[in-house]
Scaffold this motif. Structure first.
Motif, mmCIF file in Angstrom:
data_model
loop_
_atom_site.group_PDB
_atom_site.id
_atom_site.type_symbol
_atom_site.label_atom_id
_atom_site.label_comp_id
_atom_site.label_asym_id
_atom_site.label_seq_id
_atom_site.Cartn_x
_atom_site.Cartn_y
_atom_site.Cartn_z
ATOM 1 N N GLY A 195 0.829 -1.191 0.000
ATOM 2 C CA GLY A 195 0.000 0.000 0.000
ATOM 3 C C GLY A 195 0.861 1.237 0.000
ATOM 4 O O GLY A 195 2.077 1.171 -0.215
ATOM 5 N N PRO A 196 0.266 2.400 0.258
ATOM 6 C CA PRO A 196 1.044 3.643 0.260
ATOM 7 C C PRO A 196 2.054 3.667 1.404
ATOM 8 O O PRO A 196 1.913 2.960 2.397
ATOM 9 C CB PRO A 196 -0.026 4.727 0.429
ATOM 10 C CG PRO A 196 -1.171 4.032 1.079
ATOM 11 C CD PRO A 196 -1.149 2.628 0.569
ATOM 12 N N GLY A 197 3.076 4.507 1.221
ATOM 13 C CA GLY A 197 4.093 4.631 2.256
ATOM 14 C C GLY A 197 5.335 3.838 1.921
ATOM 15 O O GLY A 197 5.426 3.190 0.874
ATOM 16 N N PRO A 198 6.321 3.856 2.818
ATOM 17 C CA PRO A 198 7.572 3.136 2.564
ATOM 18 C C PRO A 198 7.344 1.632 2.479
ATOM 19 O O PRO A 198 6.423 1.084 3.088
ATOM 20 C CB PRO A 198 8.435 3.500 3.780
ATOM 21 C CG PRO A 198 7.467 3.896 4.843
ATOM 22 C CD PRO A 198 6.314 4.532 4.131
ATOM 23 N N GLY A 199 8.179 0.974 1.697
ATOM 24 C CA GLY A 199 8.057 -0.461 1.534
ATOM 25 C C GLY A 199 8.436 -1.216 2.793
ATOM 26 O O GLY A 199 9.108 -0.685 3.680
ATOM 27 N N PRO A 200 8.016 -2.467 2.916
ATOM 28 C CA PRO A 200 8.300 -3.258 4.108
ATOM 29 C C PRO A 200 9.773 -3.642 4.187
ATOM 30 O O PRO A 200 10.467 -3.748 3.171
ATOM 31 C CB PRO A 200 7.420 -4.495 3.923
ATOM 32 C CG PRO A 200 7.256 -4.619 2.440
ATOM 33 C CD PRO A 200 7.240 -3.216 1.915
ATOM 34 N N THR A 201 10.236 -3.858 5.389
ATOM 35 C CA THR A 201 11.585 -4.359 5.602
ATOM 36 C C THR A 201 11.580 -5.878 5.460
ATOM 37 O O THR A 201 10.517 -6.508 5.512
ATOM 38 C CB THR A 201 12.089 -3.966 6.996
ATOM 39 O OG1 THR A 201 11.184 -4.503 7.985
ATOM 40 C CG2 THR A 201 12.140 -2.455 7.142
ATOM 41 N N PRO A 202 12.751 -6.513 5.269
ATOM 42 C CA PRO A 202 12.781 -7.968 5.084
ATOM 43 C C PRO A 202 12.082 -8.722 6.208
ATOM 44 O O PRO A 202 12.352 -8.506 7.391
ATOM 45 C CB PRO A 202 14.281 -8.274 5.044
ATOM 46 C CG PRO A 202 14.892 -7.033 4.472
ATOM 47 C CD PRO A 202 14.089 -5.912 5.072
ATOM 48 N N GLY A 203 11.172 -9.577 5.826
ATOM 49 C CA GLY A 203 10.414 -10.387 6.769
ATOM 50 C C GLY A 203 9.196 -9.719 7.368
ATOM 51 O O GLY A 203 8.368 -10.380 7.994
ATOM 52 N N GLU A 204 9.059 -8.403 7.177
ATOM 53 C CA GLU A 204 7.930 -7.674 7.751
ATOM 54 C C GLU A 204 6.622 -8.090 7.083
ATOM 55 O O GLU A 204 6.581 -8.373 5.882
ATOM 56 C CB GLU A 204 8.152 -6.174 7.570
ATOM 57 C CG GLU A 204 7.066 -5.290 8.175
ATOM 58 C CD GLU A 204 7.304 -3.813 7.917
ATOM 59 O OE1 GLU A 204 6.441 -3.001 8.302
ATOM 60 O OE2 GLU A 204 8.341 -3.466 7.314
ATOM 61 N N GLU A 205 5.548 -8.107 7.865
ATOM 62 C CA GLU A 205 4.237 -8.392 7.292
ATOM 63 C C GLU A 205 3.743 -7.205 6.471
ATOM 64 O O GLU A 205 3.961 -6.045 6.844
ATOM 65 C CB GLU A 205 3.225 -8.704 8.390
ATOM 66 C CG GLU A 205 3.271 -10.122 8.893
ATOM 67 C CD GLU A 205 1.984 -10.514 9.599
ATOM 68 O OE1 GLU A 205 1.243 -9.598 10.031
ATOM 69 O OE2 GLU A 205 1.711 -11.716 9.706
ATOM 70 N N PHE A 206 3.096 -7.491 5.360
ATOM 71 C CA PHE A 206 2.463 -6.469 4.544
ATOM 72 C C PHE A 206 1.259 -7.094 3.855
ATOM 73 O O PHE A 206 1.116 -8.321 3.813
ATOM 74 C CB PHE A 206 3.452 -5.865 3.538
ATOM 75 C CG PHE A 206 3.829 -6.797 2.409
ATOM 76 C CD1 PHE A 206 3.427 -6.540 1.107
ATOM 77 C CD2 PHE A 206 4.598 -7.934 2.634
ATOM 78 C CE1 PHE A 206 3.770 -7.382 0.064
ATOM 79 C CE2 PHE A 206 4.951 -8.776 1.607
ATOM 80 C CZ PHE A 206 4.535 -8.497 0.310
ATOM 81 N N THR A 207 0.385 -6.230 3.338
ATOM 82 C CA THR A 207 -0.871 -6.717 2.765
ATOM 83 C C THR A 207 -0.729 -6.972 1.273
ATOM 84 O O THR A 207 -0.188 -6.156 0.527
ATOM 85 C CB THR A 207 -1.998 -5.696 2.992
ATOM 86 O OG1 THR A 207 -2.172 -5.519 4.402
ATOM 87 C CG2 THR A 207 -3.302 -6.184 2.387
ATOM 88 N N VAL A 208 -1.234 -8.096 0.847
ATOM 89 C CA VAL A 208 -1.346 -8.442 -0.568
ATOM 90 C C VAL A 208 -2.813 -8.729 -0.849
ATOM 91 O O VAL A 208 -3.497 -9.345 -0.020
ATOM 92 C CB VAL A 208 -0.472 -9.670 -0.906
ATOM 93 C CG1 VAL A 208 -0.757 -10.172 -2.312
ATOM 94 C CG2 VAL A 208 1.000 -9.341 -0.760
#
Length: 264
Positions: free
Chosen positions: A176-189
């Motif tokens: 989503g908007p904002g900075p990208g996730p760091t390695p291993g961090e949860e994010f929405t797909v």
């Protein structure tokens, strides 16, 4: 895999089974359309495997889910495909689907039950690593894949690049908007379902650049990575899939990466 269409839902999770665990998760996964994968992903996995294995060779689909991709591989490659997964519910869906897959095996405690060392001529693993929460977990997956493979056998890995956030892909929305996730961090797909709605999933962001070192550490060599393009897909994907959309976002920034390696 941003904008929702006719609602969205998040499948249940548990610590062992990942985002698609349990009966509801299995049914949700089976409803995903996966058009982008059938354009830029699976045909390239099959193409690489076809160069290395032939009729009757044993191919393990590690993380086979409901068996759709394993079935396609069995029919296109003529291989004896063995599907393995951590989810009993996924395997039950696959068995009921009447696929061309020869056998299904449950992964318990990180090990594919009933499969001996070196039993596979090749292994494929499609969109599994995004469900793995730690780097140690990635190493465990690669270690088990190496156990299953005979020396010299190919391993083909299909992943979504978490850095490809923003574009509105045909069947995929990453982050989503904002900075990208760091390695291993949860994010929405978000994944497009066949009814036109969107399935929301929590993935783990593993940069594709990380895989080569982990594969070398677990007994693989000759690691290569390829980001398939729409132009290339016109030669290998199903013509009906190619003609189904204009693939504007996929042409601008292809989101899938195929990693290949060979077992020592």
């Amino acid at each position: 895999m941003h904008e929702r269409s006719r609602g969205s839902a998040t499948p249940p999770r548990d610590p062992d089974g990942g985002a698609w665990s349990g009966p509801e998760g299995a049914r949700a996964f089976a409803a995903v359309e996966a058009a982008t994968d059938w354009l830029l992903g699976y045909p390239f996995v099959f193409r690489h495997l076809a160069r290395r294995i032939g009729e009757g060779d044993v191919l393990v689909d590690y993380g086979c889910g409901p068996g759709t991709v394993a079935d396609a591989a069995a029919r296109r490659l003529g291989a004896r495909v063995l599907g393995v997964d951590t989810s009993p519910e996924m395997l039950e869906l696959a068995r009921r689907a009447g696929t061309a897959v020869a056998e299904f095996h449950l992964v318990e405690h990180g090990r594919a039950t009933g499969l001996p060392d070196g039993c596979a001529d090749a292994v494929m693993c499609n969109h599994v690593l995004a469900s793995v929460p730690t780097q140690e977990g990635l190493l465990a997956v690669f270690t088990e894949v190496r156990r299953l493979l005979r020396p010299g056998g190919p391993f083909v890995l299909l992943t979504t690049d978490p850095a490809c956030a923003g574009p509105e892909y045909a069947s995929l929305r990453i982050g989503g908007p904002g900075p990208g996730p760091t390695p291993g961090e949860e994010f929405t797909v978000r994944l497009l379902r066949r009814d036109g709605s969107w399935q929301e999933v929590r993935n783990h962001a593993w940069p594709v650049e990380l895989f080569a070192g982990l594969l070398h550490d677990t007994g693989f060599h000759d690691v290569t990575q390829h980001r398939p393009t729409v132009d290339e897909a016109e030669e290998v994907a199903d013509p009906d899939v190619v003609r189904s959309r204009d693939w504007e976002a996929e042409r601008r920034r292809p989101p899938l990466v195929v990693t290949t390696a060979v077992a020592h």
